[in-house]
Motif scaffolding. Structure first.
Motif, mmCIF file in Angstrom:
data_model
loop_
_atom_site.group_PDB
_atom_site.id
_atom_site.type_symbol
_atom_site.label_atom_id
_atom_site.label_comp_id
_atom_site.label_asym_id
_atom_site.label_seq_id
_atom_site.Cartn_x
_atom_site.Cartn_y
_atom_site.Cartn_z
ATOM 1 N N PHE A 141 0.954 -1.253 -0.005
ATOM 2 C CA PHE A 141 -0.019 0.144 0.060
ATOM 3 C C PHE A 141 0.901 1.273 -0.089
ATOM 4 O O PHE A 141 0.583 2.193 -0.796
ATOM 5 C CB PHE A 141 -1.074 0.102 1.183
ATOM 6 C CG PHE A 141 -2.269 -0.913 0.921
ATOM 7 C CD1 PHE A 141 -3.085 -0.039 0.276
ATOM 8 C CD2 PHE A 141 -2.448 -2.024 1.452
ATOM 9 C CE1 PHE A 141 -4.493 -0.666 0.049
ATOM 10 C CE2 PHE A 141 -3.695 -2.679 1.334
ATOM 11 C CZ PHE A 141 -4.556 -2.124 0.504
ATOM 12 N N ASN A 142 1.867 1.315 0.847
ATOM 13 C CA ASN A 142 2.792 2.499 0.837
ATOM 14 C C ASN A 142 3.640 2.701 -0.505
ATOM 15 O O ASN A 142 3.736 3.706 -0.858
ATOM 16 C CB ASN A 142 3.716 2.340 1.937
ATOM 17 C CG ASN A 142 3.350 2.662 3.287
ATOM 18 O OD1 ASN A 142 2.252 2.921 3.600
ATOM 19 N ND2 ASN A 142 4.179 2.268 4.270
ATOM 20 N N SER A 143 3.743 1.744 -1.342
ATOM 21 C CA SER A 143 4.596 1.807 -2.365
ATOM 22 C C SER A 143 3.410 2.430 -3.441
ATOM 23 O O SER A 143 4.016 3.308 -4.290
ATOM 24 C CB SER A 143 5.018 0.289 -2.983
ATOM 25 O OG SER A 143 5.545 0.439 -4.377
ATOM 26 N N SER A 144 2.462 2.007 -3.334
ATOM 27 C CA SER A 144 1.080 2.561 -4.435
ATOM 28 C C SER A 144 1.009 3.938 -3.918
ATOM 29 O O SER A 144 0.677 4.851 -4.663
ATOM 30 C CB SER A 144 -0.190 1.684 -4.080
ATOM 31 O OG SER A 144 0.114 0.474 -4.384
ATOM 32 N N ILE A 145 0.691 4.208 -2.644
ATOM 33 C CA ILE A 145 0.534 5.713 -2.453
ATOM 34 C C ILE A 145 1.602 6.260 -2.610
ATOM 35 O O ILE A 145 1.513 7.699 -3.056
ATOM 36 C CB ILE A 145 0.262 5.785 -0.619
ATOM 37 C CG1 ILE A 145 -1.049 4.932 -0.260
ATOM 38 C CG2 ILE A 145 0.254 6.977 -0.379
ATOM 39 C CD1 ILE A 145 -1.230 4.905 1.142
ATOM 40 N N PHE A 146 2.949 6.054 -2.563
ATOM 41 C CA PHE A 146 4.178 6.799 -3.050
ATOM 42 C C PHE A 146 3.876 7.176 -4.350
ATOM 43 O O PHE A 146 4.072 8.457 -4.910
ATOM 44 C CB PHE A 146 5.273 6.125 -2.457
ATOM 45 C CG PHE A 146 6.680 6.671 -3.177
ATOM 46 C CD1 PHE A 146 7.112 7.892 -2.522
ATOM 47 C CD2 PHE A 146 7.142 6.451 -4.249
ATOM 48 C CE1 PHE A 146 8.466 8.369 -2.937
ATOM 49 C CE2 PHE A 146 8.410 6.775 -4.767
ATOM 50 C CZ PHE A 146 8.851 8.010 -3.949
ATOM 51 N N PHE A 147 3.804 6.221 -5.208
ATOM 52 C CA PHE A 147 3.650 6.461 -6.686
ATOM 53 C C PHE A 147 2.591 7.223 -6.924
ATOM 54 O O PHE A 147 2.830 8.357 -7.663
ATOM 55 C CB PHE A 147 3.244 5.140 -7.308
ATOM 56 C CG PHE A 147 2.857 4.991 -8.940
ATOM 57 C CD1 PHE A 147 3.911 5.687 -9.847
ATOM 58 C CD2 PHE A 147 1.459 5.132 -9.380
ATOM 59 C CE1 PHE A 147 3.542 5.774 -11.019
ATOM 60 C CE2 PHE A 147 1.272 5.392 -10.587
ATOM 61 C CZ PHE A 147 2.056 5.488 -11.526
#
Length: 416
Positions: free
Chosen positions: A265-271
């Motif tokens: 989720f953090n990776s998606s939010i960062f993107f």
């Protein structure tokens, strides 16, 4: 992605096999975010949409070549994909690579693999929504969108029994019966013999009464039940069904997962935040909360930076409210970097009450605050703010409170 799906849904059934990998990937994406409902809807749409375009005008429109932007529609120079739905012919030499994991092409239709069915079973069981699973099974079974065909429900019940999930198996049995499509005698006997084998006499008696109501109680002597138990033990000694094997493997894979879902989720939010797609970032964050996945300090840091890049400081105050709630009700640990990020944004946005709240939290945790940095930022943006205004000159209560917080910050930062 959904716009692309709408275009592919418009392809005639003769060409649907060329898009198997697309549906496989989209289904995998829904499972990745534990969205069983969307995955179920995709399965039901997977074939029906290709057969329901009787309106020739609508069908021709959907099959026209078009360009579809990737990413957020807010991006001015987004990359675009050129789609020509009917470009792939039956004699196409193009061969899509990749193993068939969740979706197969069989008998002119896209059908689910046992692995996909196992994901549905585990997903709905974890959520305690077996009734929704039953509805999906009946819908899939009616259209024969699975490798199991017409025996799908009985196969799922048998797999649940082999996994030791007798309650789930009985629930599916009840749901199918309530829908007006009761299972055959063998399936009821399967559940009954499992109860007898486990010594669950009360549940076995209740099932017997249920069988009598639908006239499946004939030849149910103790010898017949015992013979059925022996038969089941013999079949179990041979091995589990393919669906049960898929369930076992999925559970094993989940137990061996090293990276928690929060990092995905953090990776998606960062993107999304990096691409200034803040609405998509917030959707991922809200989905995270719905799944009861604990956000981290990094999660909020990405969101704060995303809003800050768009100058949306008011929304950052809402995030601060979420941060305080998570700190109070769970184990969220806010690091100094996030506090500093909040302080700078509240100075830039002029939210001095929230600013002093953050400073208070940092003091409570004995964290160092770089007063000179915040002082310089304040002087750069608000040098003359309320410098000569007195409390008695305030026109409204809101202005009076704002003046109070500004003066409090000036005193804290050592600004004359």
């Amino acid at each position: 992605m959904m716009e692309l799906k709408c275009r592919i849904d418009g392809v005639s059934a003769a060409y649907v096999r060329h898009y198997r990998q697309f549906y496989d990937s989209l289904l995998s994406l829904h499972f990745k975010f534990n969205d069983s409902d969307s995955a179920g809807k995709l399965v039901l749409d997977m074939n029906s949409s290709h057969n329901c375009h009787n309106n020739e005008e609508c069908r021709n429109h959907l099959q026209k070549p078009c360009f579809i932007a990737t990413g957020s529609p807010n991006l001015k120079n987004a990359l675009k994909i050129h789609i020509e739905p009917e470009l792939l012919q039956k004699d196409s030499v193009l061969k899509l690579e990749g193993r068939e994991g969740l979706v197969f092409y069989k008998g002119g239709k896209l059908v689910l693999s046992n692995r996909a069915l196992a994901k549905f079973i585990i997903g709905y069981k974890k959520d305690g929504r077996i009734s929704e699973l039953s509805k999906l099974l009946l819908s899939i079974q009616g259209e024969q969108y699975s490798v199991a065909g017409s025996s799908l429900s009985s196969d799922v019940i048998a797999a649940c029994i082999q996994m030791g999930w007798l309650e789930s198996a009985h629930d599916i049995l009840d749901d199918v019966e309530a829908a007006g499509s009761p299972m055959g005698r063998d399936t009821y006997m399967l559940v009954l013999s499992a109860y007898q084998k486990k010594g669950m006499q009360r549940e076995a008696k209740a099932l017997l009464k249920q069988m009598k109501k639908i006239n499946l109680h004939y030849e149910l002597s103790d010898d017949a039940i015992h013979k059925h138990i022996l038969c089941e033990e013999t079949s179990n000694s041979v091995g589990k069904s393919d669906l049960a094997v898929a369930l076992t493997q999925l559970l094993k894979d989940e137990n061996q997962t090293v990276i928690p879902l929060v990092y995905n989720f953090n990776s998606s939010i960062f993107f999304f935040c990096k691409a200034r797609m803040i609405d998509d970032a917030m959707r991922a964050y809200r989905r995270m909360c719905e799944m009861k996945i604990q956000p981290t300090s990094q999660t909020f840091a990405y969101l704060v930076r995303g809003y800050s890049s768009l100058g949306m400081y008011r929304e950052i105050t809402f995030l601060w409210g979420d941060i305080k709630r998570f700190m109070k009700n769970s184990y969220l640990v806010v690091d100094r970097d996030l506090y500093e990020l909040l302080l700078l944004n509240f100075i830039q946005g002029g939210y001095f009450e929230r600013l002093m709240e953050v400073i208070g939290h940092m003091n409570d945790h004995n964290m160092y605050t770089d007063k000179l940095m915040y002082k310089n930022e304040f002087l750069r943006l608000h040098r003359s703010l309320y410098r000569t205004l007195k409390a008695s000159d305030s026109r409204t209560e809101a202005q009076s409170k704002r003046l109070e917080h500004v003066q409090e910050f000036r005193k804290w930062a050592g600004i004359d």
